[in-house]
Motif scaffolding. Structure first.
Motif, PDB file in Angstrom:
ATOM      1  N   VAL A  39    -101.880  -2.442  -9.515  1.00  0.00           N
ATOM      2  CA  VAL A  39    -101.677  -0.861 -10.537  1.00  0.00           C
ATOM      3  C   VAL A  39    -101.928  -2.206 -11.980  1.00  0.00           C
ATOM      4  O   VAL A  39    -101.922  -1.284 -13.138  1.00  0.00           O
ATOM      5  N   ASP A  40    -101.879  -3.397 -11.912  1.00  0.00           N
ATOM      6  CA  ASP A  40    -102.327  -3.965 -13.170  1.00  0.00           C
ATOM      7  C   ASP A  40    -103.463  -4.350 -13.193  1.00  0.00           C
ATOM      8  O   ASP A  40    -103.786  -4.916 -14.114  1.00  0.00           O
ATOM      9  N   LEU A  41    -104.533  -3.832 -12.403  1.00  0.00           N
ATOM     10  CA  LEU A  41    -106.127  -3.958 -12.256  1.00  0.00           C
ATOM     11  C   LEU A  41    -106.472  -2.899 -12.727  1.00  0.00           C
ATOM     12  O   LEU A  41    -106.274  -1.373 -12.407  1.00  0.00           O
ATOM     13  N   SER A  42    -107.208  -2.685 -14.410  1.00  0.00           N
ATOM     14  CA  SER A  42    -108.478  -0.898 -14.699  1.00  0.00           C
ATOM     15  C   SER A  42    -109.084  -1.156 -12.872  1.00  0.00           C
ATOM     16  O   SER A  42    -108.600  -1.619 -12.491  1.00  0.00           O
ATOM     17  N   PRO A  43    -109.724   0.195 -13.275  1.00  0.00           N
ATOM     18  CA  PRO A  43    -110.623   0.494 -11.679  1.00  0.00           C
ATOM     19  C   PRO A  43    -112.162   0.121 -10.960  1.00  0.00           C
ATOM     20  O   PRO A  43    -111.470   0.231 -10.138  1.00  0.00           O
ATOM     21  N   ASP A  44    -112.405  -0.649 -12.368  1.00  0.00           N
ATOM     22  CA  ASP A  44    -112.626  -1.258 -11.846  1.00  0.00           C
ATOM     23  C   ASP A  44    -112.916  -2.748 -12.384  1.00  0.00           C
ATOM     24  O   ASP A  44    -113.330  -3.518 -12.054  1.00  0.00           O
ATOM     25  N   CYS A  45    -111.268  -3.158 -11.752  1.00  0.00           N
ATOM     26  CA  CYS A  45    -111.011  -4.250 -12.640  1.00  0.00           C
ATOM     27  C   CYS A  45    -111.316  -5.235 -13.177  1.00  0.00           C
ATOM     28  O   CYS A  45    -111.420  -6.354 -13.699  1.00  0.00           O
ATOM     29  N   ARG A  46    -112.020  -5.121 -14.337  1.00  0.00           N
ATOM     30  CA  ARG A  46    -112.830  -5.769 -15.203  1.00  0.00           C
ATOM     31  C   ARG A  46    -111.586  -5.909 -16.549  1.00  0.00           C
ATOM     32  O   ARG A  46    -111.737  -6.662 -17.438  1.00  0.00           O
ATOM     33  N   VAL A  47    -110.542  -5.148 -16.187  1.00  0.00           N
ATOM     34  CA  VAL A  47    -108.996  -5.419 -16.942  1.00  0.00           C
ATOM     35  C   VAL A  47    -108.343  -5.259 -16.365  1.00  0.00           C
ATOM     36  O   VAL A  47    -108.107  -4.480 -15.674  1.00  0.00           O
ATOM     37  N   PRO A  85    -114.845 -11.115 -16.426  1.00  0.00           N
ATOM     38  CA  PRO A  85    -116.555 -11.261 -15.643  1.00  0.00           C
ATOM     39  C   PRO A  85    -116.370 -10.547 -14.581  1.00  0.00           C
ATOM     40  O   PRO A  85    -115.963 -10.810 -13.422  1.00  0.00           O
ATOM     41  N   LYS A  86    -118.152  -9.879 -14.912  1.00  0.00           N
ATOM     42  CA  LYS A  86    -118.459  -8.607 -13.490  1.00  0.00           C
ATOM     43  C   LYS A  86    -118.330  -9.545 -12.134  1.00  0.00           C
ATOM     44  O   LYS A  86    -117.616  -9.167 -11.450  1.00  0.00           O
ATOM     45  N   PRO A  87    -118.890 -10.585 -12.092  1.00  0.00           N
ATOM     46  CA  PRO A  87    -118.720 -11.736 -10.612  1.00  0.00           C
ATOM     47  C   PRO A  87    -117.596 -10.893  -9.828  1.00  0.00           C
ATOM     48  O   PRO A  87    -116.961 -11.064  -8.709  1.00  0.00           O
ATOM     49  N   LEU A 129    -112.968  -9.462  -7.469  1.00  0.00           N
ATOM     50  CA  LEU A 129    -110.741  -9.069  -6.803  1.00  0.00           C
ATOM     51  C   LEU A 129    -111.030  -7.386  -6.514  1.00  0.00           C
ATOM     52  O   LEU A 129    -109.605  -6.303  -5.946  1.00  0.00           O
ATOM     53  N   HIS A 130    -112.086  -6.416  -6.708  1.00  0.00           N
ATOM     54  CA  HIS A 130    -112.261  -4.769  -6.739  1.00  0.00           C
ATOM     55  C   HIS A 130    -112.644  -4.749  -5.193  1.00  0.00           C
ATOM     56  O   HIS A 130    -111.580  -3.960  -4.022  1.00  0.00           O
ATOM     57  N   GLU A 131    -113.169  -5.756  -4.943  1.00  0.00           N
ATOM     58  CA  GLU A 131    -113.465  -5.274  -3.201  1.00  0.00           C
ATOM     59  C   GLU A 131    -111.358  -6.664  -2.050  1.00  0.00           C
ATOM     60  O   GLU A 131    -111.739  -5.459  -1.438  1.00  0.00           O
ATOM     61  N   HIS A 132    -110.924  -7.188  -2.766  1.00  0.00           N
ATOM     62  CA  HIS A 132    -110.027  -7.654  -2.302  1.00  0.00           C
ATOM     63  C   HIS A 132    -108.688  -6.757  -2.502  1.00  0.00           C
ATOM     64  O   HIS A 132    -107.999  -6.797  -1.826  1.00  0.00           O
ATOM     65  N   ALA A 133    -108.818  -5.535  -3.204  1.00  0.00           N
ATOM     66  CA  ALA A 133    -107.534  -4.989  -4.271  1.00  0.00           C
ATOM     67  C   ALA A 133    -107.768  -3.507  -3.291  1.00  0.00           C
ATOM     68  O   ALA A 133    -106.752  -2.466  -3.509  1.00  0.00           O
TER      69      ALA A 133
END
Length: 450
Positions: A292-300, A327-329, A334-338
Protein backbone atom coordinates in the motif's frame (compact mmCIF):
# COMPACT_ATOMS: atom_id res chain seq x y z
CA UNK A 1 -2.65 -12.93 83.35
CA UNK A 2 -1.45 -9.66 84.89
CA UNK A 3 -4.04 -6.90 85.37
CA UNK A 4 -3.12 -3.47 84.11
CA UNK A 5 -2.98 -0.98 87.01
CA UNK A 6 -3.20 2.74 86.33
CA UNK A 7 -0.96 4.93 88.46
CA UNK A 8 -2.10 8.53 88.91
CA UNK A 9 -0.30 11.54 90.35
CA UNK A 10 -1.38 13.07 93.68
CA UNK A 11 -4.28 15.52 93.54
CA UNK A 12 -2.05 18.42 94.41
CA UNK A 13 -0.07 17.94 91.21
CA UNK A 14 -3.27 18.45 89.23
CA UNK A 15 -4.18 21.65 91.04
CA UNK A 16 -6.72 19.97 93.44
CA UNK A 17 -6.96 21.21 97.07
CA UNK A 18 -7.00 18.76 100.02
CA UNK A 19 -6.77 19.15 103.80
CA UNK A 20 -3.65 17.69 105.34
CA UNK A 21 -4.25 14.91 107.82
CA UNK A 22 -7.93 14.78 106.98
CA UNK A 23 -9.49 11.51 105.90
CA UNK A 24 -10.97 11.47 102.42
CA UNK A 25 -13.95 9.23 103.23
CA UNK A 26 -17.12 11.01 102.21
CA UNK A 27 -15.09 13.82 100.78
CA UNK A 28 -15.64 15.18 97.31
CA UNK A 29 -12.11 14.07 96.57
CA UNK A 30 -12.63 10.51 97.54
CA UNK A 31 -10.46 7.92 95.88
CA UNK A 32 -13.09 6.90 93.34
CA UNK A 33 -14.04 10.46 92.47
CA UNK A 34 -10.39 11.43 92.10
CA UNK A 35 -9.73 8.49 89.82
CA UNK A 36 -12.53 9.44 87.44
CA UNK A 37 -11.46 13.09 87.38
CA UNK A 38 -7.83 12.23 86.73
CA UNK A 39 -8.72 9.86 83.87
CA UNK A 40 -10.68 12.59 82.13
CA UNK A 41 -7.91 15.17 82.47
CA UNK A 42 -4.87 13.12 81.37
CA UNK A 43 -4.21 13.51 77.58
CA UNK A 44 -3.66 10.53 75.28
CA UNK A 45 -0.15 9.17 75.00
CA UNK A 46 1.92 10.48 72.04
CA UNK A 47 4.34 8.49 69.90
CA UNK A 48 8.06 8.97 70.28
CA UNK A 49 9.38 11.91 68.29
CA UNK A 50 11.20 10.81 65.11
CA UNK A 51 14.70 12.10 64.64
CA UNK A 52 14.70 14.80 62.01
CA UNK A 53 17.00 14.46 59.06
CA UNK A 54 19.22 17.19 57.62
CA UNK A 55 17.34 20.26 56.44
CA UNK A 56 18.77 23.30 54.69
CA UNK A 57 16.04 25.53 56.13
CA UNK A 58 17.39 24.94 59.66
CA UNK A 59 20.94 25.85 58.72
CA UNK A 60 22.35 29.34 58.87
CA UNK A 61 25.80 28.45 57.64
CA UNK A 62 28.88 27.78 59.72
CA UNK A 63 32.00 29.79 60.37
CA UNK A 64 33.99 27.00 62.01
CA UNK A 65 36.50 27.41 64.81
CA UNK A 66 40.25 28.00 64.87
CA UNK A 67 42.87 26.71 67.30
CA UNK A 68 46.57 26.16 67.88
CA UNK A 69 48.44 23.43 69.69
CA UNK A 70 49.56 25.99 72.22
CA UNK A 71 48.02 28.51 74.59
CA UNK A 72 47.97 31.52 74.49
CA UNK A 73 47.93 32.39 70.77
CA UNK A 74 51.39 32.25 69.24
CA UNK A 75 51.92 34.49 66.13
CA UNK A 76 54.67 32.16 64.87
CA UNK A 77 52.91 28.80 65.35
CA UNK A 78 50.68 27.15 62.70
CA UNK A 79 46.93 27.56 63.04
CA UNK A 80 44.17 25.09 62.22
CA UNK A 81 40.47 25.32 61.45
CA UNK A 82 37.63 22.92 62.17
CA UNK A 83 34.17 22.70 60.64
CA UNK A 84 31.46 20.16 59.83
CA UNK A 85 31.00 18.49 56.46
CA UNK A 86 28.19 16.34 55.03
CA UNK A 87 29.06 12.92 53.62
CA UNK A 88 26.80 10.90 51.30
CA UNK A 89 24.97 8.22 53.28
CA UNK A 90 26.76 9.06 56.57
CA UNK A 91 26.40 11.41 59.53
CA UNK A 92 28.14 14.77 59.52
CA UNK A 93 31.83 14.64 60.33
CA UNK A 94 34.25 17.22 61.62
CA UNK A 95 37.05 18.20 59.27
CA UNK A 96 40.31 19.87 60.21
CA UNK A 97 42.39 21.95 57.80
CA UNK A 98 45.71 23.70 58.14
CA UNK A 99 45.61 27.50 57.88
CA UNK A 100 49.35 28.13 58.08
CA UNK A 101 50.94 30.76 60.29
CA UNK A 102 48.47 33.48 61.34
CA UNK A 103 49.56 36.42 63.49
CA UNK A 104 46.21 36.73 65.23
CA UNK A 105 43.11 34.64 65.85
CA UNK A 106 41.10 37.08 63.75
CA UNK A 107 43.28 36.49 60.70
CA UNK A 108 42.93 32.74 61.20
CA UNK A 109 39.12 33.05 61.33
CA UNK A 110 39.14 35.09 58.14
CA UNK A 111 41.22 32.45 56.36
CA UNK A 112 38.88 29.71 57.53
CA UNK A 113 35.79 31.63 56.31
CA UNK A 114 37.42 32.08 52.89
CA UNK A 115 38.22 28.36 52.75
CA UNK A 116 34.67 27.36 53.67
CA UNK A 117 33.20 29.70 51.03
CA UNK A 118 35.62 28.53 48.31
CA UNK A 119 34.82 24.84 48.93
CA UNK A 120 31.07 25.47 48.97
CA UNK A 121 30.50 23.65 52.27
CA UNK A 122 27.56 25.89 53.14
CA UNK A 123 26.10 26.07 49.62
CA UNK A 124 22.68 24.70 48.74
CA UNK A 125 24.16 22.66 45.89
CA UNK A 126 26.64 20.92 48.18
CA UNK A 127 23.92 20.21 50.73
CA UNK A 128 21.60 18.71 48.10
CA UNK A 129 24.32 16.49 46.63
CA UNK A 130 25.70 15.12 49.88
CA UNK A 131 22.46 14.61 51.79
CA UNK A 132 20.59 12.94 48.92
CA UNK A 133 19.88 9.19 49.27
CA UNK A 134 22.91 7.14 48.27
CA UNK A 135 22.32 5.73 44.77
CA UNK A 136 24.74 3.62 42.81
CA UNK A 137 25.38 4.13 39.12
CA UNK A 138 23.89 0.70 38.43
CA UNK A 139 20.59 1.54 40.18
CA UNK A 140 20.25 4.90 38.46
CA UNK A 141 21.08 3.37 35.06
CA UNK A 142 18.23 0.88 35.48
CA UNK A 143 15.78 3.66 36.36
CA UNK A 144 16.96 5.74 33.42
CA UNK A 145 16.65 2.92 30.89
CA UNK A 146 13.13 2.06 32.12
CA UNK A 147 11.98 5.66 31.72
CA UNK A 148 13.20 6.23 28.15
CA UNK A 149 10.45 4.54 26.17
CA UNK A 150 7.59 5.82 28.33
CA UNK A 151 8.56 9.45 28.80
CA UNK A 152 6.18 11.97 27.31
CA UNK A 153 8.80 14.30 25.85
CA UNK A 154 10.98 12.84 23.10
CA UNK A 155 10.54 9.10 23.69
CA UNK A 156 13.53 7.06 22.58
CA UNK A 157 13.25 4.37 19.92
CA UNK A 158 13.86 0.71 20.85
CA UNK A 159 16.95 0.54 18.62
CA UNK A 160 18.58 3.43 20.49
CA UNK A 161 17.66 1.96 23.89
CA UNK A 162 19.15 -1.37 22.83
CA UNK A 163 22.42 0.32 21.87
CA UNK A 164 22.63 2.18 25.19
CA UNK A 165 21.84 -0.97 27.13
CA UNK A 166 24.61 -2.77 25.25
CA UNK A 167 27.06 -0.02 26.25
CA UNK A 168 25.99 -0.37 29.88
CA UNK A 169 26.29 -4.15 29.94
CA UNK A 170 29.60 -4.28 28.07
CA UNK A 171 31.60 -1.45 29.61
CA UNK A 172 29.85 0.98 31.93
CA UNK A 173 28.30 -1.24 34.60
CA UNK A 174 31.37 -3.50 35.01
CA UNK A 175 33.55 -0.42 35.61
CA UNK A 176 31.18 2.10 37.25
CA UNK A 177 28.17 0.08 38.40
CA UNK A 178 29.08 -0.20 42.09
CA UNK A 179 30.16 3.42 42.49
CA UNK A 180 27.79 6.01 43.90
CA UNK A 181 26.61 8.75 41.56
CA UNK A 182 28.46 11.22 43.77
CA UNK A 183 31.74 9.46 42.88
CA UNK A 184 31.10 9.31 39.12
CA UNK A 185 32.84 12.45 37.95
CA UNK A 186 35.69 13.49 35.70
CA UNK A 187 38.22 11.29 37.48
CA UNK A 188 36.08 8.15 37.11
CA UNK A 189 35.31 9.00 33.49
CA UNK A 190 39.00 9.49 32.74
CA UNK A 191 39.79 6.05 34.13
CA UNK A 192 37.02 4.50 32.01
CA UNK A 193 38.19 6.19 28.80
CA UNK A 194 41.75 4.96 29.36
CA UNK A 195 40.47 1.38 29.66
CA UNK A 196 38.36 1.66 26.50
CA UNK A 197 41.20 3.21 24.52
CA UNK A 198 43.59 0.48 25.70
CA UNK A 199 41.09 -2.13 24.50
CA UNK A 200 41.18 -0.65 20.99
CA UNK A 201 37.72 0.92 20.85
CA UNK A 202 37.29 3.51 18.10
CA UNK A 203 37.00 7.22 19.00
CA UNK A 204 33.36 7.25 17.87
CA UNK A 205 32.49 4.30 20.14
CA UNK A 206 34.27 5.89 23.12
CA UNK A 207 32.40 9.16 22.60
CA UNK A 208 29.06 7.34 22.35
CA UNK A 209 29.69 5.30 25.51
CA UNK A 210 30.82 8.28 27.59
CA UNK A 211 27.70 10.14 26.50
CA UNK A 212 25.65 7.40 28.18
CA UNK A 213 27.57 8.01 31.43
CA UNK A 214 26.72 11.71 31.27
CA UNK A 215 23.05 10.98 30.58
CA UNK A 216 22.74 8.56 33.51
CA UNK A 217 24.30 11.02 36.00
CA UNK A 218 22.14 13.88 34.71
CA UNK A 219 18.96 11.78 35.02
CA UNK A 220 19.07 11.91 38.84
CA UNK A 221 16.92 14.91 39.79
CA UNK A 222 15.18 16.18 42.93
CA UNK A 223 11.53 17.10 43.52
CA UNK A 224 11.99 20.34 41.58
CA UNK A 225 13.58 18.65 38.57
CA UNK A 226 17.04 20.02 39.41
CA UNK A 227 20.04 17.76 38.88
CA UNK A 228 21.23 16.26 42.15
CA UNK A 229 24.77 15.74 40.84
CA UNK A 230 25.45 18.54 38.33
CA UNK A 231 28.69 18.04 36.47
CA UNK A 232 30.95 20.22 34.39
CA UNK A 233 32.56 17.58 32.23
CA UNK A 234 36.14 18.45 31.27
CA UNK A 235 36.86 16.65 28.00
CA UNK A 236 40.50 17.73 28.04
CA UNK A 237 41.04 16.31 31.52
CA UNK A 238 39.27 12.99 30.84
CA UNK A 239 41.15 12.52 27.55
CA UNK A 240 38.13 12.44 25.29
CA UNK A 241 39.30 11.42 21.79
CA UNK A 242 38.81 13.83 18.91
CA UNK A 243 36.58 12.48 16.19
CA UNK A 244 38.07 13.02 12.73
CA UNK A 245 35.23 12.38 10.29
CA UNK A 246 37.57 12.13 7.34
CA UNK A 247 39.24 9.15 9.02
CA UNK A 248 36.01 7.30 9.83
CA UNK A 249 35.44 4.05 8.00
CA UNK A 250 32.53 4.53 5.57
CA UNK A 251 32.54 1.61 3.13
CA UNK A 252 30.65 1.96 -0.13
CA UNK A 253 30.36 0.00 -3.37
CA UNK A 254 31.22 0.82 -6.95
CA UNK A 255 28.99 0.36 -9.98
CA UNK A 256 30.93 -2.78 -10.97
CA UNK A 257 30.72 -4.26 -7.45
CA UNK A 258 27.00 -3.56 -7.33
CA UNK A 259 26.52 -5.44 -10.59
CA UNK A 260 28.35 -8.43 -9.13
CA UNK A 261 26.21 -8.32 -5.99
CA UNK A 262 22.98 -8.35 -8.02
CA UNK A 263 24.25 -11.25 -10.14
CA UNK A 264 25.43 -13.38 -7.22
CA UNK A 265 22.74 -12.64 -4.65
CA UNK A 266 19.88 -15.00 -3.91
CA UNK A 267 16.72 -14.18 -5.85
CA UNK A 268 14.85 -13.30 -2.66
CA UNK A 269 17.35 -10.52 -1.87
CA UNK A 270 18.54 -9.27 -5.27
CA UNK A 271 15.57 -6.93 -5.84
CA UNK A 272 15.91 -5.62 -2.27
CA UNK A 273 19.57 -4.75 -2.90
CA UNK A 274 18.61 -3.01 -6.13
CA UNK A 275 15.94 -1.00 -4.30
CA UNK A 276 18.43 0.06 -1.61
CA UNK A 277 20.98 1.20 -4.20
CA UNK A 278 18.39 2.86 -6.45
CA UNK A 279 16.54 4.83 -3.76
CA UNK A 280 18.95 5.28 -0.82
CA UNK A 281 16.47 3.83 1.68
CA UNK A 282 17.70 2.72 5.07
CA UNK A 283 17.44 -1.04 5.53
CA UNK A 284 14.78 -0.71 8.22
CA UNK A 285 12.69 1.53 5.96
CA UNK A 286 12.96 -0.93 3.06
CA UNK A 287 11.96 -3.90 5.20
CA UNK A 288 8.97 -1.94 6.50
CA UNK A 289 7.55 -1.23 3.03
CA UNK A 290 4.10 -2.59 2.29
CA UNK A 291 2.32 -2.85 -1.04
CA UNK A 292 0.00 0.00 0.00
CA UNK A 293 3.06 2.29 0.25
CA UNK A 294 3.60 2.12 -3.54
CA UNK A 295 1.78 4.21 -6.11
CA UNK A 296 -0.22 2.22 -8.73
CA UNK A 297 2.66 2.44 -11.22
CA UNK A 298 5.30 1.95 -8.47
CA UNK A 299 7.02 5.17 -9.52
CA UNK A 300 6.62 6.68 -6.01
CA UNK A 301 6.93 5.03 -2.60
CA UNK A 302 5.96 6.44 0.79
CA UNK A 303 8.19 5.81 3.81
CA UNK A 304 5.85 5.49 6.80
CA UNK A 305 7.49 2.96 9.12
CA UNK A 306 10.69 1.11 9.89
CA UNK A 307 11.51 -2.41 11.08
CA UNK A 308 13.86 -3.17 13.96
CA UNK A 309 14.27 -6.73 15.30
CA UNK A 310 11.12 -7.75 13.47
CA UNK A 311 8.97 -5.04 15.08
CA UNK A 312 7.49 -1.94 13.50
CA UNK A 313 8.55 1.45 14.77
CA UNK A 314 8.47 5.02 13.55
CA UNK A 315 11.18 6.04 11.06
CA UNK A 316 14.45 7.39 12.41
CA UNK A 317 13.47 11.08 12.36
CA UNK A 318 10.43 13.16 11.33
CA UNK A 319 12.25 13.96 8.07
CA UNK A 320 12.48 10.23 7.34
CA UNK A 321 8.71 10.17 6.75
CA UNK A 322 8.83 11.11 3.08
CA UNK A 323 8.17 10.24 -0.56
CA UNK A 324 10.86 8.75 -2.79
CA UNK A 325 10.73 8.70 -6.59
CA UNK A 326 11.86 5.51 -8.35
CA UNK A 327 13.40 5.36 -11.85
CA UNK A 328 11.22 3.54 -14.37
CA UNK A 329 13.37 0.37 -14.92
CA UNK A 330 13.36 -0.36 -11.19
CA UNK A 331 9.69 0.66 -10.87
CA UNK A 332 8.73 -1.94 -13.50
CA UNK A 333 10.47 -4.68 -11.53
CA UNK A 334 8.78 -3.57 -8.31
CA UNK A 335 5.39 -3.55 -10.06
CA UNK A 336 5.93 -7.13 -11.19
CA UNK A 337 7.13 -8.17 -7.73
CA UNK A 338 4.22 -6.51 -5.88
CA UNK A 339 1.51 -7.76 -8.24
CA UNK A 340 -1.01 -9.90 -6.37
CA UNK A 341 0.72 -9.41 -3.00
CA UNK A 342 -0.47 -7.82 0.22
CA UNK A 343 1.32 -6.94 3.41
CA UNK A 344 5.07 -6.47 3.50
CA UNK A 345 6.83 -6.08 0.17
CA UNK A 346 9.82 -8.15 1.32
CA UNK A 347 8.49 -10.84 3.65
CA UNK A 348 9.37 -14.31 4.82
CA UNK A 349 7.09 -17.28 4.18
CA UNK A 350 5.30 -16.54 7.45
CA UNK A 351 4.35 -13.09 6.15
CA UNK A 352 6.55 -11.29 8.66
CA UNK A 353 9.25 -8.89 7.43
CA UNK A 354 12.72 -10.21 6.70
CA UNK A 355 15.27 -10.07 9.47
CA UNK A 356 18.06 -7.57 8.94
CA UNK A 357 20.73 -10.06 10.00
CA UNK A 358 19.57 -12.50 7.33
CA UNK A 359 19.74 -9.77 4.69
CA UNK A 360 23.27 -8.88 5.79
CA UNK A 361 24.25 -12.55 5.71
CA UNK A 362 22.95 -12.79 2.13
CA UNK A 363 25.01 -9.74 1.16
CA UNK A 364 28.20 -11.18 2.64
CA UNK A 365 27.52 -14.45 0.81
CA UNK A 366 28.24 -12.57 -2.44
CA UNK A 367 31.82 -11.99 -1.27
CA UNK A 368 31.35 -8.26 -0.54
CA UNK A 369 32.09 -7.63 3.13
CA UNK A 370 30.34 -4.28 3.45
CA UNK A 371 27.35 -3.11 5.46
CA UNK A 372 23.89 -2.47 4.11
CA UNK A 373 24.46 1.27 4.52
CA UNK A 374 26.95 1.07 1.65
CA UNK A 375 24.00 1.09 -0.80
CA UNK A 376 22.77 4.36 0.73
CA UNK A 377 26.19 5.93 0.27
CA UNK A 378 26.26 4.73 -3.34
CA UNK A 379 22.94 6.46 -4.03
CA UNK A 380 24.18 9.68 -2.42
CA UNK A 381 27.24 9.66 -4.69
CA UNK A 382 25.02 9.08 -7.73
CA UNK A 383 22.77 12.03 -6.85
CA UNK A 384 25.70 14.34 -6.19
CA UNK A 385 27.39 13.25 -9.40
CA UNK A 386 24.26 14.21 -11.34
CA UNK A 387 24.13 17.57 -9.50
CA UNK A 388 20.64 17.05 -8.20
CA UNK A 389 19.37 20.07 -6.19
CA UNK A 390 20.39 19.71 -2.55
CA UNK A 391 16.84 20.10 -1.23
CA UNK A 392 15.74 17.16 -3.39
CA UNK A 393 18.64 15.02 -2.18
CA UNK A 394 17.61 15.73 1.43
CA UNK A 395 14.03 14.79 0.62
CA UNK A 396 14.89 11.47 -1.04
CA UNK A 397 17.43 10.51 1.64
CA UNK A 398 15.32 11.74 4.57
CA UNK A 399 17.90 14.18 5.90
CA UNK A 400 17.00 17.19 8.01
CA UNK A 401 16.55 20.71 6.72
CA UNK A 402 19.42 22.93 7.76
CA UNK A 403 18.50 26.50 6.89
CA UNK A 404 15.45 28.75 6.82
CA UNK A 405 15.64 28.64 3.03
CA UNK A 406 15.12 24.87 3.18
CA UNK A 407 11.86 25.42 5.05
CA UNK A 408 10.77 28.16 2.64
CA UNK A 409 11.24 25.78 -0.31
CA UNK A 410 9.29 22.92 1.27
CA UNK A 411 6.59 23.33 -1.38
CA UNK A 412 8.94 21.79 -3.97
CA UNK A 413 8.41 18.42 -2.28
CA UNK A 414 4.84 18.41 -3.61
CA UNK A 415 5.89 19.19 -7.18
CA UNK A 416 5.75 15.65 -8.52
CA UNK A 417 6.54 16.66 -12.10
CA UNK A 418 9.73 18.41 -10.99
CA UNK A 419 10.77 15.44 -8.85
CA UNK A 420 10.09 12.92 -11.61
CA UNK A 421 12.06 14.98 -14.13
CA UNK A 422 15.15 14.83 -11.92
CA UNK A 423 14.56 11.18 -11.10
CA UNK A 424 14.65 10.16 -14.77
CA UNK A 425 17.56 12.47 -15.43
CA UNK A 426 19.65 10.75 -12.75
CA UNK A 427 18.53 7.20 -13.39
CA UNK A 428 19.84 4.35 -11.28
CA UNK A 429 23.56 4.74 -11.76
CA UNK A 430 24.04 0.99 -12.21
CA UNK A 431 22.98 -1.84 -14.51
CA UNK A 432 20.10 -4.21 -13.88
CA UNK A 433 21.42 -6.85 -16.31
CA UNK A 434 22.78 -9.05 -13.53
CA UNK A 435 19.53 -9.01 -11.58
CA UNK A 436 17.98 -12.47 -11.48
CA UNK A 437 14.72 -12.67 -13.39
CA UNK A 438 15.56 -9.77 -15.73
CA UNK A 439 15.99 -11.18 -19.21
CA UNK A 440 16.51 -8.09 -21.34
CA UNK A 441 17.78 -5.35 -19.08
CA UNK A 442 19.56 -2.31 -20.38
CA UNK A 443 22.26 -0.39 -18.60
CA UNK A 444 20.98 2.67 -16.82
CA UNK A 445 23.79 5.13 -16.25
CA UNK A 446 23.75 8.30 -14.26
CA UNK A 447 23.70 11.45 -16.38
CA UNK A 448 25.34 14.68 -15.39
CA UNK A 449 22.96 17.59 -15.17
CA UNK A 450 23.55 20.41 -17.54
Amino acid sequence: MVNDVAVFPPPSSLGLQTNKGQKTRGSVFSENAFTATACASIPDATTARRKRGPSLSRRTGQKGSVFQHCDPWNPTAPAYGRFWIDLPGEDRQRKTVSLGVCRTRTIAKQKLREYIESTGVNSEQSFTIKTAPVTTFRTQAERWIDSLSARRRKPVKPATIWGWQHALDKWLLPNLGDRTLYDVGNAALRELIEKMASAGLSPKTIINYTKVVELVVASAVDEEGEEIHPRKWNHNFVGMPILKREEQHRPTVTEAELGEILADAHKRYSLLFALLAGTGLRIGEALGLKTVDLSPDCRVLHVRRSIWHGQEQAPKTPNAVRVVDIPKPLADLLHEHASGKSGYLFAAKSGRPLQQRNVLRALHATGKKVGLHAFRRFRTETLRRARVPEELIKLWLGHSKQTVTDFYAVGLEKDEAWRRKWCERVGLGFSLVGLLGLQNGGEINSVEAA
